[in-house]
Design an enzyme around this catalytic site. Structure first.
Site, mmCIF file in Angstrom:
data_model
loop_
_atom_site.group_PDB
_atom_site.id
_atom_site.type_symbol
_atom_site.label_atom_id
_atom_site.label_comp_id
_atom_site.label_asym_id
_atom_site.label_seq_id
_atom_site.Cartn_x
_atom_site.Cartn_y
_atom_site.Cartn_z
ATOM 1 N N CYS A 1 25.357 47.780 -11.584
ATOM 2 C CA CYS A 1 25.202 46.547 -12.083
ATOM 3 C C CYS A 1 23.931 46.561 -12.455
ATOM 4 C CB CYS A 1 25.609 45.270 -11.993
ATOM 5 S SG CYS A 1 24.947 43.479 -12.963
ATOM 6 N N CYS B 1 30.097 39.997 -8.179
ATOM 7 C CA CYS B 1 30.090 41.230 -8.685
ATOM 8 C C CYS B 1 29.994 42.588 -7.914
ATOM 9 C CB CYS B 1 29.343 41.553 -9.630
ATOM 10 S SG CYS B 1 28.606 42.678 -10.431
ATOM 11 N N LYS C 1 11.388 2.473 0.307
ATOM 12 C CA LYS C 1 11.550 4.103 0.323
ATOM 13 C C LYS C 1 11.131 4.523 -1.339
ATOM 14 C CE LYS C 1 10.827 7.055 3.825
ATOM 15 N NZ LYS C 1 11.293 8.242 4.476
ATOM 16 N N GLU D 1 0.348 -0.784 -0.593
ATOM 17 C CA GLU D 1 -0.234 -0.202 -0.010
ATOM 18 C C GLU D 1 0.722 1.501 -0.026
ATOM 19 O OE1 GLU D 1 -1.905 -1.755 3.672
ATOM 20 O OE2 GLU D 1 -1.607 0.791 4.514
ATOM 21 N N ASP E 1 2.664 10.828 2.719
ATOM 22 C CA ASP E 1 3.800 12.160 2.991
ATOM 23 C C ASP E 1 2.976 12.524 4.179
ATOM 24 O OD1 ASP E 1 6.644 12.722 3.775
ATOM 25 O OD2 ASP E 1 6.516 13.862 1.870
ATOM 26 N N TYR F 1 -5.207 3.610 7.862
ATOM 27 C CA TYR F 1 -4.927 2.666 7.048
ATOM 28 C C TYR F 1 -4.394 1.465 8.003
ATOM 29 C CZ TYR F 1 -0.542 4.655 8.633
ATOM 30 O OH TYR F 1 -0.152 5.968 8.897
ATOM 31 N N CYS G 1 32.251 40.720 -14.998
ATOM 32 C CA CYS G 1 30.422 39.725 -14.313
ATOM 33 C C CYS G 1 29.161 40.008 -15.530
ATOM 34 C CB CYS G 1 29.718 41.712 -13.538
ATOM 35 S SG CYS G 1 28.008 41.216 -13.645
ATOM 36 N N CYS H 1 27.419 43.479 -16.629
ATOM 37 C CA CYS H 1 27.402 44.722 -16.461
ATOM 38 C C CYS H 1 29.086 44.244 -17.392
ATOM 39 C CB CYS H 1 26.931 45.532 -15.718
ATOM 40 S SG CYS H 1 28.625 44.639 -13.755
ATOM 41 N N LYS I 1 2.785 4.113 1.297
ATOM 42 C CA LYS I 1 3.314 5.370 2.626
ATOM 43 C C LYS I 1 2.477 6.577 1.729
ATOM 44 C CE LYS I 1 7.066 6.145 5.232
ATOM 45 N NZ LYS I 1 6.741 7.033 5.757
HETATM 46 S S1 IVH Z 1 1.978 1.259 9.315
HETATM 47 C C1 IVH Z 1 3.258 0.037 13.552
HETATM 48 N N1 IVH Z 1 1.270 2.325 6.492
HETATM 49 O O1 IVH Z 1 5.392 6.524 8.101
HETATM 50 C C2 IVH Z 1 2.776 0.199 12.134
HETATM 51 N N2 IVH Z 1 2.219 3.764 8.188
HETATM 52 O O2 IVH Z 1 7.816 6.326 8.426
HETATM 53 C C3 IVH Z 1 2.477 1.792 12.228
HETATM 54 N N3 IVH Z 1 2.931 6.249 7.162
HETATM 55 O O3 IVH Z 1 4.652 6.294 11.153
HETATM 56 C C4 IVH Z 1 2.587 2.050 10.410
HETATM 57 N N4 IVH Z 1 1.269 6.187 5.086
HETATM 58 O O4 IVH Z 1 2.944 7.317 10.542
HETATM 59 C C5 IVH Z 1 1.594 2.098 8.092
HETATM 60 N N5 IVH Z 1 0.284 3.352 4.534
HETATM 61 C C6 IVH Z 1 1.504 3.212 5.708
HETATM 62 C C7 IVH Z 1 1.463 4.758 6.009
HETATM 63 C C8 IVH Z 1 2.068 4.577 7.378
HETATM 64 C C9 IVH Z 1 2.374 6.235 6.117
HETATM 65 C C10 IVH Z 1 3.975 6.852 8.308
HETATM 66 C C11 IVH Z 1 3.411 6.315 9.368
HETATM 67 C C12 IVH Z 1 4.571 6.222 9.891
HETATM 68 C C13 IVH Z 1 5.504 6.546 9.625
HETATM 69 C C14 IVH Z 1 6.743 4.860 9.660
#
Ligand code: IVH
Length: 662
Positions: free
Chosen positions: A426, A421, A311, A113, A117, A223, A405, A408, A115
């Protein structure tokens, strides 16, 4: 046949919800913000005239309540952990091996799934009602931000079918468009900008006034689970499906896979798909699907053994370096700029990138004609990071720093790793100085941005900064593409700038090393531009926050004949040279005379902290010494934090800061 109010209401409610979904979940709004506001108003009006009709989960209920004095801290029922990270497919495969080994022959399956941000939160529903929302805090205890989270449009306040007690884990974010709009309005008001959507979301979650929060369209994706009482779920997959079935904000992109090859395939597939998501994604999360297997695998102090974050590397591309041009900044610093064969990077076409300075070019041995690697991480300007030496064409040419420069032809001076410069006439510098003077954070002259500044200088209408105030409608309308209306507007903007507070003028002058915050200090201390311009080194170092180096820069700046001429003519043009009463308000406070160092990542922009500290009488310095009173440390604080600990300087977190401030 006309419809009843109830029918009207149901239709409108459905319509507003549909547009919320399009905006927050699909990131594909069908109507303009104004059209949305109209629908929303209509809904609100109907609810006012027929209060009995109002749905308790109506989007209009998301307006926030009375402001709080501070956030309550609450213990998490289940600790909020973070995830182990990896950037390498090898480490990902090691993780899969470990899982298999620790499951002792049981077959494993995974969910992949996004991640997200954003900002981690926990959300508790009891008997179907949203009762509590907490930040992660230190993982053990978080801040109670329930009122702020209740403003999230896509988050229902009641969901009758939920288990008796269920706590979700999720990520709050600010959609890209809302982030851009927020920064735009902050820039207009001269407020510090948020560096990225995550910081903006974090800052918004921590506002004490939920009515303010409701004006910023936060969104959320759920999630995970915390504490649950009632019928339990068996897998992560089921959780994702159930979240959506309950009408809660989940995400539709998840994959159920078994073999390592399938895991890798899904991770790569997500990398392609994520550009379409309404939130920023910096990776994939790989989770063991079955909750009973998650239990077997358990966790370490910091993170679960049943999940890992993969990542994605900041996006890079290779392209040809066609040429190098030189940009002249407002203080005369020359920046080499790479002109590239256009290349697609993080969703936009990049044709220019910074090469930082000439030492950097020499160190990386970058030559015109080379194939170079460019990178764009987050919001930063793209940069050339390396050269593909294997592909160097025989005719590649080293980049020679200019001898004079580039704008100029004036003399250049070496200063640290930079070339500068030194000419005061200028026009390259003039354009940038003009742009800085007029900028929203300084004199705030509407209509005088980069393009206009360039046009005015190139047309010869402005040869010195003060010529801004000699502009007339006649002169302006003679310019290309300048209508009467734009000319009138620009002149009105210029006129309004005559009455700006003193600190804006000081900042706008562009004195080396003097930023907005220091300009405020100088305005308060010296109260007039005359006095500041006559100040000696000793006078200056008396002012809070002015070190000897900066003091020298200020004295040198005001000693220049060109500065003197500029000030005389700005005064003649009727500019305000004295501090306004509101700039002089007594700022004695709990931090009177205290020195702060700020380090690490904080939930608000640095400038905001500096302002807060200064408004309470304190000052902010750059490095930690025995004389430092407090180090305000955010996440991932490094050497400054270590030094503070070694010297026994008091280290405080954001939360402790807030407590001190009360
Ligand atoms: S699960 C116990 N699922 O990323 C595990 N975390 O760098 C709980 N995050 O602390 C995390 N998307 O704040 C999980 N699909 C996802 C996520 C996710 C973003 C964040 C979350 C976590 C941090 C870790």
């Amino acid at each position: 046949m006309s419809s009843t109010p109830a029918q009207n209401y149901a239709r409108l409610l459905q319509e507003v919800r549909r547009h919320d979904h399009l905006y927050y979940v699909q990131a594909q709004p069908e109507i303009s913000d104004t059209a949305y506001d109209r629908l929303y108003r209509e809904l609100l009006d109907l609810e006012t005239t027929h209060p009995k009709l109002a749905d308790e989960n109506s989007p209009t209920r998301k307006v926030g309540g009375a402001p709080l004095d501070s956030f309550r801290t609450v213990a998490h029922a289940v600790r909020m952990q973070s995830l182990n990270n990896t950037y390498s497919e090898q480490e990902l495969s090691d993780f899969l091996d470990r899982v298999e080994k620790n499951l002792h022959g049981q077959e494993s399956e995974f969910v992949i799934e996004p991640k997200i941000d954003g900002v981690a939160v926990s959300l508790r529903y009891e008997n179907g009602r949203l009762t509590q929302g907490l930040t992660r805090g230190d993982g053990e205890r978080g801040d109670d931000i329930t009122e702020n989270l209740k403003t999230i449009r896509t988050l229902p306040l009641s969901v009758p079918k939920l288990p008796a007690k269920i706590e979700f884990r999720g990520e709050v974010y600010l959609p890209e468009a809302a982030f851009a709009a927020l920064n735009q309005s902050r820039q207009k008001k001269g407020e510090a900008l948020f560096a990225n959507p995550r910081n903006a979301a974090a800052g918004t979650c921590k506002l004490l006034d939920s009515r303010e929060v409701s004006k910023r369209p936060l969104a959320i994706v759920l999630y995970g689970l915390g504490e649950v009482a009632g019928p339990t779920l068996k897998t992560q997959l089921e959780l994702h499906r159930q979240i959506l079935a309950w009408g809660l904000p989940g995400h539709e992109w998840f994959r159920h896979v078994r073999t390592p090859a399938e895991v890798l395939h899904a991770v790569r597939e997500l990398d392609q798909a994520r550009t379409q998501f309404p939130f920023a994604t910096d990776g994939a999360v790989i989770k063991v699907n079955r909750l009973d297997q998650q239990k077997i695998l358990g966790q370490t102090d910091k993170a679960p053994r049943w999940a890992i974050a993969y990542k994605y590397a900041p996006e890079q591309s290779e392209t040809r370096l066609l040429n190098v041009t030189f940009q002249v900044g407002r203080t005369g610093v020359i920046t080499p700029v790479a002109e590239l064969e256009p290349v697609l990077l993080s969703g936009s076409t990049v044709a220019r990138a910074t090469l930082h300075n000439f030492e950097e070019i020499a160190r990386k041995d970058i030559r015109v004609g080379d194939l170079v690697r460019v990178e764009k991480a987050g919001e930063v300007i793209p940069a050339v990071i390396s050269v593909n030496l294997a592909q160097r064409p025989p005719q590649s040419k080293p980049i020679r720093p200019p001898k004079t420069c580039p704008v100029c032809q004036g003399p250049l001076e070496k200063e640290d790793v930079f070339l500068r410069c030194t000419s005061r006439d200028c026009i390259g510098q003039l354009k940038r100085r003009l742009q800085h003077f007029a900028h929203r954070g300084a004199m705030d002259i509407e209509g005088l941005g980069e393009v206009m500044a360039t046009q005015l200088v190139d047309a010869g209408l402005i040869q010195h900064l003060d010529h801004i105030y000699d502009l007339t409608e006649e002169k302006l309308t003679a310019l290309e593409r300048m209508g009467e209306k734009s000319a009138t507007n620009l002149l009105a903007g210029i006129d309004a700038s005559r009455r700006r507070p003193l600190w804006r003028l000081i900042f706008g002058l562009g004195i080396p090393q003097v930023g907005a915050v220091l300009s405020e200090t100088l305005a308060r201390h010296f109260r007039s531009l005359d006095r500041l311009s006559r100040a000696s080194l000793a006078d200056l170092t008396q002012a809070n926050d002015v070190g000897p180096k900066v003091a020298e820069e200020i004295v040198a700046f005001f000693h220049e004949a060109s500065t003197r001429r500029l000030l005389t003519s700005l005064q003649k043009a009727g500019l305000n040279f004295s501090a306004l009463p509101e700039e002089l308000e007594e700022r004695g406070g709990i931090f009177s005379g205290k020195k702060f160092v700020i380090t690490g990542t904080l939930s608000l922009p640095r400038e905001d902290w500096i302002r807060q500290i200064q408004s309470l009488g304190g000052s902010v310095v750059g490095s930690v010494s025995a004389k430092t009173d407090f180090v305000l440390a955010g996440e991932e604080a490094g050497s400054k934090l270590e030094k503070a600990r070694a010297l026994g300087v008091r280290v405080i977190s954001e939360k402790e800061f807030e407590k001190l401030v009360g």
